[in-house]
Design an enzyme around this catalytic site. Structure first.
Site, PDB file in Angstrom:
ATOM      1  N   ARG A  51      97.288 -39.688 -30.647  1.00 18.25           N
ATOM      2  CA  ARG A  51      97.570 -38.372 -30.593  1.00 18.25           C
ATOM      3  C   ARG A  51      98.078 -38.185 -31.970  1.00 18.25           C
ATOM      4  O   ARG A  51      99.376 -38.821 -32.193  1.00 18.25           O
ATOM      5  CB  ARG A  51      98.385 -37.840 -29.428  1.00 18.25           C
ATOM      6  CG  ARG A  51      98.485 -36.427 -29.793  1.00 18.25           C
ATOM      7  CD  ARG A  51      99.484 -35.901 -28.799  1.00 18.25           C
ATOM      8  NE  ARG A  51      99.476 -34.445 -28.822  1.00 18.25           N
ATOM      9  CZ  ARG A  51     100.517 -33.487 -28.347  1.00 18.25           C
ATOM     10  NH1 ARG A  51     101.426 -34.195 -27.528  1.00 18.25           N
ATOM     11  NH2 ARG A  51     100.606 -32.323 -28.584  1.00 18.25           N
ATOM     12  N   ASP A 108      95.733 -32.994 -33.047  1.00 18.23           N
ATOM     13  CA  ASP A 108      95.768 -31.666 -32.093  1.00 18.23           C
ATOM     14  C   ASP A 108      95.192 -30.410 -32.941  1.00 18.23           C
ATOM     15  O   ASP A 108      94.908 -29.208 -32.284  1.00 18.23           O
ATOM     16  CB  ASP A 108      97.332 -31.363 -32.424  1.00 18.23           C
ATOM     17  CG  ASP A 108      98.102 -31.907 -30.855  1.00 18.23           C
ATOM     18  OD1 ASP A 108      97.396 -32.829 -30.455  1.00 18.23           O
ATOM     19  OD2 ASP A 108      99.191 -31.623 -30.695  1.00 18.23           O
ATOM     20  N   ILE A 291     104.063 -24.399 -17.055  1.00 19.64           N
ATOM     21  CA  ILE A 291     103.901 -23.041 -16.342  1.00 19.64           C
ATOM     22  C   ILE A 291     102.689 -22.555 -16.126  1.00 19.64           C
ATOM     23  O   ILE A 291     102.547 -22.032 -14.867  1.00 19.64           O
ATOM     24  CB  ILE A 291     104.473 -22.119 -17.725  1.00 19.64           C
ATOM     25  CG1 ILE A 291     106.197 -22.553 -18.003  1.00 19.64           C
ATOM     26  CG2 ILE A 291     104.535 -20.633 -17.200  1.00 19.64           C
ATOM     27  CD1 ILE A 291     106.708 -22.004 -19.105  1.00 19.64           C
TER      28      ILE A 291
END
Ligand code: AMP
Length: 364
Positions: A51, A108, A291
């Site tokens: 990544r 990303d 979340i």
């Protein structure tokens, strides 16, 4: 795969390492102890996916890692000082420890490369873009793409024909507007500081507020970065950066925790409104990350009052505990609302596999 067992799973080891190489070597040892599923033979590492947070303007898509690529990723360190130097070191180690095994860099920023120029440019003097590469890049791209694909699959539709808004709400948080399956706009910017309010990051503020505080308090730019990244957001308002703690404090009547939550929700809603405006039609609204996947209170508060935009949450489905991809909107909701658990590692592994398969085909 768990070392010494035949079970799929994860191994977490917390240990201090002097450098990336030492950490990487431990991973190699753990893999050597690991039996493949079924327990026969030995695990062979065929490819390594990395990544990479910042690919800048240079990297439009995932690519095979070579020493030159490592150097180019290192050169982008000014745009991601906390991440890119470590990525470069990790890649060098991988090339050294696994000679002959292809490494793939997955960025990303890659999913956001489709943003049009008028969207990614800042209205600063143009030379800051041409000379310093200052522009919106966006982050969490691997996650936004993964959950967009997951929602398209759940809808039995082709991603390329869908408009979506994907909300990656974790400790770091970003929102992306997807038009015909491609990123059109995203809330993070040159760095992962921009956009909505986060656990300890401020997100969007008037830039003059920052220069004003710097002058008033005589604060250096590096210190300001720390304040905006580590001492702001939910933490800056109510002293807590984990939303579970914020909820607990709200339940105990803490007014600052209540205020922080209201600010957090309002800022998400503003992004949904602006992305709805530019997309014109939103087929799916997707929630993901710590979340987004777990906190039904956030999803409910975000959707409350947005029914006029076609976001009709099914209160019971939203509140029901669940895992995996699930629809949480009413059957008649013009926009399908989904919770899609993100899996950036899987997305990186699949991209790596695809790229490596392609290169074996080319060389055969
Ligand atoms: P991530 O960065 O995606 O790992 O998300 C981490 C954040 O998700 C934590 O800081 C919490 O604020 C939030 N979170 C994780 N689990 C829950 C939960 N069950 N309820 C509310 N918030 C959660």
């Amino acid at each position: 795969i768990m070392p010494g067992t035949e079970q799929a799973g994860e191994v977490t080891r917390t240990q201090h390492f002097p450098d990336h190489k030492a950490g990487f070597k431990l991973m190699v040892e753990l893999l050597a102890e690991t039996k493949p599923a079924g327990g026969q033979g030995q695990l062979v590492v065929r490819a390594i996916g990395h990544r990479v947070v910042q690919g800048g303007d240079r990297f439009k898509e995932a690519c095979l890692v070579t020493p030159k690529i490592v150097e180019e990723i290192r050169e982008l360190s000014a745009l991601a000082p906390l991440h890119n130097p470590g990525h470069a070191e990790g890649m060098e180690t991988a090339l050294e420890v696994f000679p002959g095994v292809p490494s793939v860099a997955v960025f990303d920023t890659e999913f956001h490369q489709t943003m049009p120029r008028h969207v990614y440019l800042y209205p600063l003097p143009y030379e800051y873009y041409t000379d310093l590469a200052v522009r919106r890049y966006g982050f969490h791209g691997t996650s936004h793409r993964y959950v967009a694909k997951g929602a398209a699959k759940a809808l039995h539709r082709d991603l390329a024909e869908l408009n979506m808004i994907t909300c990656h709400l974790g400790n770091g948080a970003s929102i992306t507007a997807i038009k015909n399956g491609e990123c059109f706009d995203t809330s993070m910017g040159l760095t992962p500081l921009a956009g909505i309010m986060m656990g300890s990051r401020c997100g969007d503020v008037d830039p003059s507020a920052v220069t004003f505080v710097a002058k008033q308090r005589n604060i250096a730019p590096e210190k300001l970065d720390v304040i905006m990244n580590k001492q702001s957001g939910l933490l800056g308002i109510c002293g807590r950066n984990d939303l579970r703690d914020v909820h607990e404090a709200r339940a105990n009547g803490d007014e600052m925790a209540q205020l922080a939550f209201e600010m957090f929700i309002y800022r998400i809603q503003k992004y949904l409104g602006s992305y709805y405006a530019v997309l014109g039609r939103v087929d799916a609204l997707v929630f993901t990350a710590g979340i987004g996947e777990n906190d039904h209170l956030t999803r409910a508060a975000v959707c409350q009052g947005l029914e006029h935009m076609g976001f009709k949450l099914d209160v019971a489905a939203n509140a029901a505990s669940g895992r995996g991809t699930r629809r949480v909107s009413t059957p008649d909701s013009p926009t399908a609302i989904y919770v899609v658990p993100t899996d950036e590692e899987l997305e990186i592994a699949q991209l790596t596999q695809a790229l490596v398969a392609g290169c074996f085909l080319e060389s055969s």
